[in-house]
Design a protein around this motif. Structure first.
Motif, short mmCIF file in Angstrom:
data_model
loop_
_atom_site.label_atom_id
_atom_site.label_comp_id
_atom_site.label_asym_id
_atom_site.label_seq_id
_atom_site.Cartn_x
_atom_site.Cartn_y
_atom_site.Cartn_z
N ILE A 11 -24.88 10.16 13.41
CA ILE A 11 -23.59 10.11 12.71
C ILE A 11 -23.76 9.52 11.31
N SER A 12 -24.53 8.45 11.20
CA SER A 12 -24.72 7.79 9.91
C SER A 12 -25.59 8.62 8.97
N ALA A 13 -26.73 9.10 9.47
CA ALA A 13 -27.67 9.82 8.61
C ALA A 13 -27.09 11.12 8.10
N ALA A 14 -26.28 11.80 8.93
CA ALA A 14 -25.68 13.06 8.51
C ALA A 14 -24.32 12.83 7.85
N GLY A 15 -23.53 11.93 8.41
CA GLY A 15 -22.17 11.75 7.93
C GLY A 15 -22.07 11.13 6.55
N LEU A 16 -22.88 10.11 6.27
CA LEU A 16 -22.77 9.42 4.98
C LEU A 16 -23.12 10.33 3.80
N PRO A 17 -24.25 11.07 3.83
CA PRO A 17 -24.54 11.97 2.70
C PRO A 17 -23.48 13.06 2.54
N VAL A 18 -23.02 13.64 3.66
CA VAL A 18 -21.99 14.69 3.57
C VAL A 18 -20.70 14.12 3.00
N PHE A 19 -20.31 12.93 3.45
CA PHE A 19 -19.10 12.28 2.94
C PHE A 19 -19.22 12.03 1.44
N PHE A 20 -20.39 11.55 1.00
CA PHE A 20 -20.59 11.29 -0.43
C PHE A 20 -20.52 12.58 -1.25
N LEU A 21 -21.19 13.63 -0.80
CA LEU A 21 -21.20 14.89 -1.55
C LEU A 21 -19.81 15.52 -1.59
N MET A 22 -19.02 15.33 -0.53
CA MET A 22 -17.65 15.85 -0.52
C MET A 22 -16.76 15.08 -1.48
N MET A 23 -16.95 13.77 -1.56
CA MET A 23 -16.09 12.91 -2.39
C MET A 23 -16.53 12.87 -3.84
N ASP A 24 -17.75 13.28 -4.13
CA ASP A 24 -18.27 13.20 -5.49
C ASP A 24 -17.52 14.14 -6.42
N GLU A 25 -17.45 13.74 -7.71
CA GLU A 25 -16.81 14.61 -8.71
C GLU A 25 -17.59 15.91 -8.84
N LYS A 26 -16.88 16.96 -9.23
CA LYS A 26 -17.51 18.28 -9.30
C LYS A 26 -17.76 18.74 -10.74
N SER A 27 -17.52 17.89 -11.73
CA SER A 27 -17.75 18.28 -13.12
C SER A 27 -18.19 17.07 -13.93
N ASN A 28 -18.90 17.33 -15.02
CA ASN A 28 -19.28 16.28 -15.95
C ASN A 28 -18.08 15.91 -16.81
N ASP A 29 -17.83 14.62 -16.97
CA ASP A 29 -16.66 14.16 -17.70
C ASP A 29 -17.02 12.90 -18.47
N CYS A 30 -16.83 12.96 -19.79
CA CYS A 30 -17.15 11.79 -20.63
C CYS A 30 -16.15 10.66 -20.42
N CYS A 31 -14.94 10.98 -20.03
CA CYS A 31 -13.86 10.00 -20.07
C CYS A 31 -13.44 9.48 -18.69
N GLY A 32 -13.89 10.11 -17.64
CA GLY A 32 -13.53 9.65 -16.31
C GLY A 32 -14.74 9.60 -15.41
N ASP A 33 -14.47 9.59 -14.11
CA ASP A 33 -15.58 9.65 -13.16
C ASP A 33 -16.30 10.98 -13.31
N SER A 34 -17.58 10.93 -13.48
CA SER A 34 -18.37 12.13 -13.75
C SER A 34 -19.25 12.47 -12.55
N ALA A 35 -19.56 13.75 -12.41
CA ALA A 35 -20.38 14.21 -11.29
C ALA A 35 -21.72 13.48 -11.24
N SER A 36 -22.12 13.08 -10.05
CA SER A 36 -23.42 12.41 -9.91
C SER A 36 -24.57 13.39 -10.10
N PHE A 37 -24.31 14.67 -9.80
CA PHE A 37 -25.33 15.71 -9.95
C PHE A 37 -24.77 16.85 -10.79
N ALA A 38 -25.61 17.41 -11.64
CA ALA A 38 -25.17 18.48 -12.54
C ALA A 38 -24.57 19.63 -11.75
#
Length: 358
Positions: A41-68
């Motif tokens: 649950i931890s090994a699979a759930g945490l990365p999936v949760f992070f990738l789902m919650m991560d921003e989907k675009s690069n943004d200079c002024c707000g939260d920016s995507a962790s990956f291009a």
């Protein structure tokens, strides 16, 4: 959401204690079966949760995507393959083919290393809540596998179908300080095959690197300079135009706006001086103009990926030329020291005071 966040916040402590118990006593804190459920649950759930919650675009002024965004598919696939190797290794009842076990452990080690790079890339809270438990679980699985290989090697005779299996088994039973570097080397052909397959889906051979570097404001980000001329809270035509090719827009110096460094050219200074004059002479009209012009700035900010192009900036610079001349004519008509007003635009407060005294 609150119970989920509470559960996530407890995972680092649980897995850290479980890891120490396994190292000292050779058994899991909650028993093998229950511990296996928690670790999957931890090994699979945490990365999936992070990738789902991560921003989907690069943004200079707000939260920016962790990956291009252009290369994030490579990260998804890499994480997915590493999780598949972890789940297989955690659920297997006995040791399988030496070649399969070698590939699995190479992917486990790659997952552990990828987790470290992700930890450097992301912000501190997720390092503690996400990267720490995932890293401990992958490391724990590598240790468990190594103990299983050594136990089988000492207590029974392993029969090999061919030389490849024999060589793979030798790698699996080596001293960890020799085994781990060899497994890392074996990751190279595995990742090469994956990269070649991802070419069919628009990824590039170096997408695994660019996924980290083609970002803003993160650990490995190499595009922070693209935010130098971005005024958060609004992007405006002359600001965009100043980002064009040097021979066209003719930048003069760096300036300061809202605490951010921006590129200044003559057109940007003249335009801002004209707005300052309107604000002084006709404040009501200025508020109306500014209110409507802010909508233009918000539209540019929303589509900054399009406007962040030197050729587009050159075009806007040329398009704004007639207005620049009109602004300049107005300044020379209604201002006593138009060049002083123009020169002090986007200076810091002390420099503005010094220039005002001239």
């Amino acid at each position: 959401m609150a119970p989920l966040l509470l559960l996530i916040s407890m995972l680092p402590v649980f897995h850290a204690v479980d890891f120490l118990v396994f190292l000292s006593k050779g058994k899991r804190m909650l028993g093998q079966d229950l511990a296996q459920v928690f670790e999957i649950i931890s090994a699979a759930g945490l990365p999936v949760f992070f990738l789902m919650m991560d921003e989907k675009s690069n943004d200079c002024c707000g939260d920016s995507a962790s990956f291009a965004p252009e290369h994030v598919l490579t990260i998804y696939v890499a994480v997915g393959i590493c999780l598949a190797a972890f789940i297989y290794s955690s659920c297997k009842q006995n040791i399988k083919s030496p070649i399969l076990e070698t590939v699995t452990n190479a992917l486990l080690l790659f997952g552990f290393m990828l987790n470290i790079f992700v930890a450097i890339q992301v912000s501190f809270p997720f390092i503690l809540l996400g990267n720490l438990p995932v890293g401990l679980l992958f490391l724990l699985q590598l240790i468990k596998n190594h103990k299983q290989f050594l136990a089988l090697h000492e207590n029974s005779t392993v029969i090999f179908a061919n030389q490849f299996e024999k060589n793979a088994w030798k790698i699996l039973t080596l001293n960890p300080f020799i085994k781990m570097p060899l497994l890392l080397v074996l990751c190279i052909p595995i990742l090469t095959i994956i990269a070649c397959l991802l070419l069919l889906f628009g990824q590039k051979p170096d997408s695994i690197v660019k996924a980290f570097t083609d970002t803003y404001k993160h650990g490995f980000s190499q595009l922070d300079h693209l935010c130098d001329n971005v005024a958060c809270g609004g992007h405006f035509l002359c600001s965009v135009a100043a980002n064009g090719h040097t021979k066209v827009v003719k930048p003069i110096r760096y300036g300061e706006r809202g605490g951010n460094k921006i590129i200044c050219n003559r057109q940007l200074q003249v335009s801002n001086a004209f707005e300052e004059l309107i604000e002084e002479k006709m404040p009501k009209a200025h508020r109306l103009i500014r209110h409507n012009y802010n909508r233009v700035g918000n539209m540019i900010h929303k589509h900054y990926h399009f406007f962040n192009n030197k050729y587009v900036s050159d075009f806007i610079f040329i398009l704004m030329k007639p207005l620049e001349l009109l602004f300049l004519l107005t300044l020379y008509t209604f201002d006593q020291k138009p060049e002083n007003r123009i020169a002090k635009q986007y200076l810091n407060r002390m420099d503005k005071v010094a220039l005002s005294g001239i």
